[in-house]
Write an enzyme that holds these catalytic residues in place. Sequence first.
Site: not given
Length: 466
Positions: A164, A285, A291, A298
Amino acid sequence: MTNSPTTSANQMWGGRFASGPDAIMTAINASIGFDKRLYAQDIAGSRAHAAMLAATGILVPSDAEAIGEGLLTVLSEIEAGNFVFSTALEDIHMNVEQRLKDIIGAPAGRLHTARSRNDQVAVDFRLWVRDQCDAAITGLTALMQAFLAQAEAGTDWAMPGFTHLQTAQPVTWGHHMLAYVEMLARDKSRFEDARRRMNECPLGAAALAGTSFPIDRHMTAAALGFDRPTANSLDSVSDRDFALEFLSASSICAMHLSRFAEELVIWSSAQFRFVRLSDKWTTGSSIMPQKKNPDAAELLRAKLGRILGATVALFTIMKGLALTYSKDMQEDKEQVFDAADTLMLALAAMTGMVSDMTANRDVLAQSAASGFSTATDLADWLVRALNLPFRDAHHVTGTLVAMAEKKGCDLPDLTITEMKSVHDGITQEVYSVLGVENSVRSRTSYGGTSPVRVAEQVSRWKALLG
Ligand code: ARG
């Protein structure tokens, strides 16, 4: 309103046609824009067919030789980028044959004896998908090796195991990496299995019913590396199971990749810091200088969308098609091409990312010790040392967890007096099972996370993967 025909009637099949197709008909009907990718398979199939026609006396040797040589010329023209593909000629089969005719003249017209585009496309596409199975198997082997190298480096590194996405029990890094090796091995065996099943040659089924010419289908099957010819001509031209199996195996594989991709996204975040992804697989970024975004992960998480989309598309195309060939089936190729390209790229990207990532061993160890991760070890100790039924041990442990939570500490920080206040049988010995190292070391059941078991599995996989 209709557009004017693009051409006069088709030279290959237009005998009964007074005019050529509407321009929009040409646009919807032509597949050359994508099936030119099958050129090598088409030419290999035609060469095998021509050689067989000569061997069986259906063609005179000189014609078959001219065809075989001419096809090699066509092949080199395509490979050199000198070939002009024509939409009016619909597909790769007719483009190649027409060019053959330009080069060798009349004998080219004999190549299509005892053959149809229906068995031709079936054999071309099978050959192409078979190659993609091989590419997937190669790509998967490389990825398994990358995971295996990670596993070997960290057979005994503790990390939290989750259910979980909540801390469950401490596990080892090597064990987690090997979980993916197991998944990818199943993927690999699915491609091997599909490849074995698809390795039958449909060439010679002709349009659908076989042919009255004395062809030798065993000869063409062997020449093209198939195990045997297909046994039913109707099935041969209407079957696309091989493509569906490839897509299904690809979908399951891409689903596996998406799961590790998701773990990488989580693990590489500033909140987790379990791994550091290499600069090679991340982006910055343009506004936030701090970043480092896990873009490759992704994208790998997303790629299943495309591959499963192609799978659903082909199932939908094939559903309810009466035997045998229908033009619907021309829609198979773009889906499989895109899915195969996507899968090979995804496997390569994941292999690079896994090879280049660095586990933050200290963060993993610290995190493994938090979240009452050794509560099960405590309960197991109560069963072993005090002979408590597991349900009672679970309850006692739950009470101790609540006590620690209230105190704002971890289980090993509770004093023996506090422990005894919950169950007076508890002794000092309990502390020996509350450490993470001990916890992972104790899980020696076959398939368990203990470093000894993990090291055994690493050896097994090293022997298997070479
Ligand atoms: N371009 C066609 C396809 O991809 C080749 C087979 C055409 N057969 C036919 N009977 N029109 O399916």
